[in-house]
Design a protein around this motif. Structure first.
Motif, PDB file in Angstrom:
ATOM      1  N   CYS A   1      41.134  45.043  50.930  1.00 42.66           N
ATOM      2  CA  CYS A   1      42.173  44.084  51.293  1.00 42.66           C
ATOM      3  C   CYS A   1      41.524  42.757  51.688  1.00 42.66           C
ATOM      4  O   CYS A   1      41.943  41.678  51.244  1.00 42.66           O
ATOM      5  CB  CYS A   1      42.996  44.657  52.449  1.00 42.66           C
ATOM      6  N   LEU A   2      40.478  42.853  52.495  1.00 43.46           N
ATOM      7  CA  LEU A   2      39.736  41.658  52.912  1.00 43.46           C
ATOM      8  C   LEU A   2      39.140  40.936  51.699  1.00 43.46           C
ATOM      9  O   LEU A   2      39.174  39.705  51.599  1.00 43.46           O
ATOM     10  CB  LEU A   2      38.624  42.100  53.868  1.00 43.46           C
TER      11      LEU A   2
ATOM     12  N   GLY B   1      40.014  37.163  50.119  1.00 45.60           N
ATOM     13  CA  GLY B   1      39.015  36.153  49.789  1.00 45.60           C
ATOM     14  C   GLY B   1      39.216  35.570  48.404  1.00 45.60           C
ATOM     15  O   GLY B   1      38.784  34.452  48.114  1.00 45.60           O
ATOM     16  N   LEU B   2      39.868  36.326  47.530  1.00 36.99           N
ATOM     17  CA  LEU B   2      40.175  35.854  46.172  1.00 36.99           C
ATOM     18  C   LEU B   2      41.528  35.148  46.126  1.00 36.99           C
ATOM     19  O   LEU B   2      42.014  34.797  45.044  1.00 36.99           O
ATOM     20  CB  LEU B   2      40.198  37.043  45.194  1.00 36.99           C
ATOM     21  N   ASN B   3      42.147  34.967  47.301  1.00 35.02           N
ATOM     22  CA  ASN B   3      43.442  34.295  47.407  1.00 35.02           C
ATOM     23  C   ASN B   3      44.575  35.022  46.697  1.00 35.02           C
ATOM     24  O   ASN B   3      45.522  34.392  46.207  1.00 35.02           O
ATOM     25  CB  ASN B   3      43.357  32.851  46.882  1.00 35.02           C
ATOM     26  N   LEU B   4      44.494  36.332  46.620  1.00 34.73           N
ATOM     27  CA  LEU B   4      45.617  37.094  46.088  1.00 34.73           C
ATOM     28  C   LEU B   4      46.759  37.087  47.101  1.00 34.73           C
ATOM     29  O   LEU B   4      46.526  37.048  48.305  1.00 34.73           O
ATOM     30  CB  LEU B   4      45.204  38.546  45.803  1.00 34.73           C
ATOM     31  N   SER B   5      47.992  37.118  46.587  1.00 36.75           N
ATOM     32  CA  SER B   5      49.153  37.188  47.483  1.00 36.75           C
ATOM     33  C   SER B   5      49.271  38.605  48.037  1.00 36.75           C
ATOM     34  O   SER B   5      48.669  39.552  47.512  1.00 36.75           O
ATOM     35  CB  SER B   5      50.425  36.835  46.718  1.00 36.75           C
TER      36      SER B   5
ATOM     37  N   GLY C   1      50.013  45.609  45.011  1.00 38.83           N
ATOM     38  CA  GLY C   1      49.970  46.214  43.686  1.00 38.83           C
ATOM     39  C   GLY C   1      48.616  46.818  43.385  1.00 38.83           C
ATOM     40  O   GLY C   1      48.522  47.938  42.872  1.00 38.83           O
ATOM     41  N   GLU C   2      47.553  46.080  43.712  1.00 39.34           N
ATOM     42  CA  GLU C   2      46.197  46.562  43.433  1.00 39.34           C
ATOM     43  C   GLU C   2      45.852  47.805  44.240  1.00 39.34           C
ATOM     44  O   GLU C   2      45.139  48.688  43.770  1.00 39.34           O
ATOM     45  CB  GLU C   2      45.164  45.459  43.727  1.00 39.34           C
TER      46      GLU C   2
ATOM     47  N   THR D   1      51.316  43.229  57.112  1.00 41.96           N
ATOM     48  CA  THR D   1      50.813  43.512  58.454  1.00 41.96           C
ATOM     49  C   THR D   1      49.292  43.491  58.475  1.00 41.96           C
ATOM     50  O   THR D   1      48.667  42.914  59.373  1.00 41.96           O
ATOM     51  CB  THR D   1      51.301  44.905  58.917  1.00 41.96           C
ATOM     52  N   MET D   2      48.680  44.102  57.454  1.00 41.93           N
ATOM     53  CA  MET D   2      47.218  44.166  57.404  1.00 41.93           C
ATOM     54  C   MET D   2      46.599  42.772  57.286  1.00 41.93           C
ATOM     55  O   MET D   2      45.647  42.440  57.984  1.00 41.93           O
ATOM     56  CB  MET D   2      46.776  45.035  56.216  1.00 41.93           C
ATOM     57  N   THR D   3      47.159  41.936  56.393  1.00 42.87           N
ATOM     58  CA  THR D   3      46.552  40.612  56.192  1.00 42.87           C
ATOM     59  C   THR D   3      46.744  39.729  57.421  1.00 42.87           C
ATOM     60  O   THR D   3      45.853  38.966  57.778  1.00 42.87           O
ATOM     61  CB  THR D   3      47.133  39.915  54.945  1.00 42.87           C
TER      62      THR D   3
END
Ligand SMILES: [Zn+2]
Length: 182
Positions: free
Chosen positions: A86-87, A91-95, A101-102, A112-114
């Motif tokens: 997730c981290l 860093g890749l600027n994914l939403s 999805g990934e 919540t995690m981000t």
């Protein structure tokens, strides 16, 4: 078909390396006690269910802790390697939706995690220091039971935010009672 349907990325990550990453982040100079900040700590076996999660004992205050104690990663249902991925995706600027999805997770879980990770990998939950006024806490809890048993039961749960709010309410109550008795 999403890439995550073909490749379970988190399953390819090495747990030991993920825990080593956390240790490197929070203790670049070696483990320190999260309670008294002493560097005089000894290794004390591993977590019963997570064999790479190192436990420690503090020689100064006799406190026990492990790699994740006091971090946003402690006490969550997701394995550490999911947090690490997730981290990485952040860093890749994914939403949040893309990360969900990934990782095959619920969007609200990822949000919540981000949010927690943005406050810092080892950010601690805000704590009110309780000292010397235990009897006031007991009065507060008993009073709460009479009026709002459901609210008290909720406070007793493992929800960190709820318990923090309860502690904050207690602190406010104490300050108020101090003022009126002074
Ligand atoms: Zn200590």
């Amino acid at each position: 078909m999403a890439v995550s349907d073909l490749i379970n990325l988190s399953g390819l990550l090495d747990d030991a390396k993920c825990f080593a990453l956390v240790r490197q982040h929070r203790w670049p100079e070696g483990a320190r006690c999260p309670v008294c900040d002493s560097g005089a700590v000894i290794r004390d076996g591993h977590d019963d269910t997570q064999p790479c999660r190192q436990r420690y004992r503090c020689k100064a205050c006799a406190g026990r802790f492990d790699d994740l104690t006091g971090t946003v990663l402690a006490g969550h249902h997701q394995p550490l390697r999911v947090w690490v991925l997730c981290l990485y995706f952040m860093g890749l600027n994914l939403s949040n939706q893309q990360i969900a999805g990934e990782l095959g997770l619920d969007g609200s879980d990822v949000q919540t995690m981000t949010e927690q990770l943005r406050r810092g990998l080892v950010a601690k939950a805000p704590e009110v220091t309780l000292k010397g006024e235990v009897e006031v806490d007991e009065v507060y809890v008993v009073a709460g039971h009479k009026g709002q048993p459901a609210a008290v039961a909720k406070r007793g749960g493992s929800d960190g935010v709820a318990s923090w709010q309860a502690r904050r309410a207690e602190a406010r109550w104490r300050r108020t009672s101090h003022r009126s008795s002074a």
